[in-house]
Design an enzyme around this catalytic site. Structure first.
Site, PDB file in Angstrom:
ATOM      1  N   VAL A  87      35.014  44.094  46.544  1.00 45.64           N
ATOM      2  CA  VAL A  87      34.580  45.200  45.692  1.00 45.64           C
ATOM      3  C   VAL A  87      33.679  46.129  46.501  1.00 45.64           C
ATOM      4  O   VAL A  87      32.758  45.673  47.194  1.00 45.64           O
ATOM      5  CB  VAL A  87      33.826  44.687  44.445  1.00 45.64           C
ATOM      6  CG1 VAL A  87      33.466  45.866  43.529  1.00 45.64           C
ATOM      7  CG2 VAL A  87      34.669  43.674  43.696  1.00 45.64           C
TER       8      VAL A  87
ATOM      9  N   ASP B 100      40.821  34.723  32.378  1.00 44.96           N
ATOM     10  CA  ASP B 100      39.853  34.277  33.382  1.00 44.96           C
ATOM     11  C   ASP B 100      38.437  34.606  32.925  1.00 44.96           C
ATOM     12  O   ASP B 100      37.628  35.152  33.690  1.00 44.96           O
ATOM     13  CB  ASP B 100      40.149  34.935  34.735  1.00 44.96           C
ATOM     14  CG  ASP B 100      39.426  34.232  35.887  1.00 44.96           C
ATOM     15  OD1 ASP B 100      39.044  33.064  35.721  1.00 44.96           O
ATOM     16  OD2 ASP B 100      39.239  34.862  36.943  1.00 44.96           O
TER      17      ASP B 100
END
Length: 736
Positions: free
Chosen positions: A26, A135
């Protein structure tokens, strides 16, 4: 790994790496097209060669991009650039829930419940669009610096679920449902299971199933019952423990049907912590402990050979003796919890009996004195002075009185809170006449009765006449931001400039939106120190510009739409009662005529009931005189925002968030209803009723005093009946 300064898709400039996960890195990046910072998630190289995975990744991410909800990290863009596959999302300043739990050890009951409610709201919005997260875990839940809770990573989990899962991404196994670790079909009930495990970790500080390998943990999800969370957290309310149990049932039929039911029970638990309202489905005796087969073990994908062998050995060790020993342990735990509840019930019953005896004695005393007065007892006719009976009120078990901590130091407040068996939590600083460094306000009034081990939140004084420049983003109009600053007591100057453009001639910042703020967001300044907002005029089109038609718009939308003009003046003039207050009723330059954008344009606005007729200009910095500056500041309190603005008094709690167009909105009349919990009771207030709103819509709501959050429900009128479009968790800030 991408390097700083690299540009993706000729638009996103990499600024720095901010995190890394199992499948992606990220980065913080600058979106040069919209002049804003974003988060860019880039798939790791080992996943870029799998065409099936890439296809699923793109389709799921594109579906997630259609989600818009306050508790979901919004996805802006999905694509690839020379083999670099990326997702562009809103940049959230904050920490993950996992980091937050690690920092605090475990969370307070109310804090954990509030986070669970917000996560559930985000998941419910996704489920209503047919999107399952798959998730859900603390690592994918972000708590922003302003306290908002957002769920991230929608889409990438589903793409991964059909691909080979290696050990580097199986950290999720701690939160995976039994059907997921078996490799079976998973739906929204899998998200409910993972939420239950996450809630368990929030209140206990640990996950229920741990092991040396992913397979060992997976087997526990399939076969073992978790240790009761109340063993680790004795003060855990009965209702919240039951919610955790219902979420984490191994059989999907015994879990909650949907997130709406979860949210309802979580909210109920805040009002009735010890209530027995969570309904667990009857145990199916025909569905005892599930034993995982070797075939199912093979479906736990890409496990190293040594781990597979270890899994088989673990399976063989699950003998009948071990099973009986485990069952005996569970029976002892249940007996211990039953004994605790019985002891608590007996204590409450004893207090009730004592209270009734005292009340009965008092009643007999009243009868005795009354009879004596009329000579029925004792034979005396002398007047007897009446006395009021003193009846001791029945005290509630496990309740405590909130102390007064305003004016105290933090150490003094902690001592008082400890004596009252409650916790305290700082919400930050605020401007106040209270001495700097001492507590200036508390969210629960002193003298209130609350459940023991509740959390009392407080603000610390930072002195008089200071303002912290708030944050803004690409959706914040300059008009709305100016109003927000002035509501905080700040002095505001407006500077208007043309924006730079990209190669196609498109401005990086649209007209009427913020280019920069000085001092920057987060800076603390004196209220007398001016804050300058630089507002975009868009691209420079020369000396001819077609005048837009803004009649019928809200003042916010109109001033923003006229952002290209150097000077926009607003005149408030009462209109016909049929005209909505706060809307534009006229403009002095005719629509669709061409004029020099350096001209002045004046619009007429139908004022609110509390407003006076006034003219306010938004001139360029070069032509703004001291006189117009003073006029602007003096009339700021009576200008309308995009909504009917309540009078902001000292100590008022207000919300000035913006709302985007809700999914499914067809342009009909809307009803907005605010629900807040006030002293343990839900309080509903209608904010808008039967009005057509223009989006983005700027809220300006006054909430209950001392209540920092609320839920805003939105309904649209369809064929004479209001249908719910959605709801938003909104926050309130105190304005002195």
């Amino acid at each position: 790994m991408l390097k700083t300064g690299m540009i993706i898709a000729e638009r996103y400039e990499i600024v720095e790496k901010v995190g890394s996960g199992g499948m992606a890195d990220v980065y913080k990046a600058k979106d040069h097209k919209l002049n804003r910072f974003v988060a860019v998630k880039v798939l790791k190289s080992e996943y870029r060669e799998d065409k099936t995975f890439i296809s699923k990744f793109k389709s799921e991410a594109q579906a997630a991009a259609g989600l818009t909800h306050p508790n979901i990290v919004n996805v802006f863009d999905v694509g690839d650039d020379e083999g670099i596959y990326y997702i562009v999302m809103e940049l959230i300043e904050g920490i993950t829930l996992k980091e937050y739990i690690s920092k605090k050890g475990k969370l307070s009951i109310k804090e954990a419940t509030s986070i669970a409610i917000q996560v559930s709201m985000g998941l419910e919005a996704a489920h209503s669009h047919g999107i399952v997260h798959r998730d859900v875990k603390p690592q994918n839940i972000i708590i922003s610096t302003d306290g908002k809770v957002k769920v991230t990573d929608f889409g990438i989990a589903r793409a991964a679920s059909s691909n080979t899962i290696s050990s580097n991404v199986m950290g999720s196994v701690h939160y995976s449902s039994p059907e997921q670790v078996r490799g079976g079909y998973s739906d929204e009930k899998s998200d409910i299971y993972s939420l239950g495990i996450t809630l368990y970790e929030m209140v206990t500080g640990r996950v229920p199933f741990a092991g040396d390998t992913t397979v060992a943990i997976a087997i526990k999800h399939l076969q073992e019952e978790m240790v009761a969370p109340s063993i680790y957290t004795p003060e855990l309310p009965y209702s919240l423990e039951q919610i955790i149990y219902k979420c984490t049932q191994k059989s999907t039929d015994r879990r909650y049907e949907n997130m709406e039911e979860v949210i309802a029970d979580l909210k109920h638990s805040l009002i009735d912590p010890q209530g027995d309202f969570v309904k667990l489905n009857t145990v199916d005796n025909s569905a005892k402990t599930v034993v995982i087969s070797e075939k199912e073990l093979g479906e736990i994908k890409q496990i190293p050979k040594t781990t597979k062998q270890e899994a088989l050995e673990l399976m063989k060790e699950l003998s009948d003796d071990d099973d009986e020993e485990y069952k005996e342990k569970r029976r002892e735990e249940k007996k211990e919890r039953a004994a605790k509840r019985k002891k608590k019930k007996n204590k409450s019953r004893l207090i009730t009996i004592i209270g009734l005896l005292i009340a009965t004695a008092a009643l007999l005393a009243v009868l005795y004195f009354g009879a004596s007065k009329v000579g029925l007892i004792g034979g005396s006719t002398e007047p007897v002075q009446e006395t009021e009976p003193v009846v001791q009120e029945e005290t509630k078990s496990d309740m405590t009185v909130v102390p007064d901590i305003v004016g105290k130091t933090v150490d003094e407040a902690q001592q008082l809170a400890s004596e009252a068996h409650i916790g305290i939590q700082s919400k930050g600083e605020e401007s106040s006449t209270v001495e700097r460094g001492r507590i200036s306000s508390q969210d629960i009034p002193a003298g209130s009765q609350v459940q023991e081990y509740s959390t009392l939140k407080y603000y610390t004084s930072k002195g008089i006449d200071t303002v912290t420049v708030p944050a803004y983003d690409s959706t914040t109009t300059a008009f709305a931001f100016k109003k927000q600053l002035e509501a905080f007591g700040a002095t505001v100057n407006i500077s208007k400039e043309y924006s730079e453009t990209d190669d196609s001639g498109w401005p990086y910042t649209e007209p009427g939106y913020i280019m920069s703020v000085y001092p920057e967001s987060g800076t603390e300044v004196n209220a007398s120190e001016p804050i300058t907002i630089t507002v975009s005029r868009g691209a420079n089109v020369g000396d001819e510009y077609a005048v837009p038609d803004v009649v019928g718009m809200t003042e916010n939308d109109a001033v923003t739409r006229l952002g290209k003009f150097a000077d926009v003046q607003v005149v408030y003039q009462k209109a016909d009662p049929s005209v909505m207050e706060g809307t534009v009723t006229g403009q002095d330059l005719e629509a669709d005529t061409y004029v020099d954008p350096d001209s002045t344009i004046t619009i007429t606005v139908n004022p609110e009931a509390e407003q006076t007729t006034a003219a306010v200009s938004q001139p360029t910095e070069q032509t703004q005189t001291a006189e117009t500056q003073n006029t602007e500041v003096q009339t700021a309190e009576v200008q309308p925002t995009a909504t009917p603005a309540p009078v902001v008094a000292e100590g008022t709690w207000v919300c000035t968030q913006g709302l985007n167009t809700p999914d499914g909105y067809s342009g009909g009349k809307l009803r907005l209803e605010l629900v807040q919990e006030v002293n343990g009771q839900n309080q509903a207030t209608t904010i808008v009723d039967g009005e057509v709103l223009q989006f983005p819509y700027q809220l300006n709501i006054t909430g209950a005093q001392g209540v920092p959050t609320g839920t805003l429900y939105m309904h649209e009128e369809v064929n004479g009946t209001y249908k719910e479009l959605g709801f938003y968790t909104i926050t309130f800030s105190r304005i002195d």
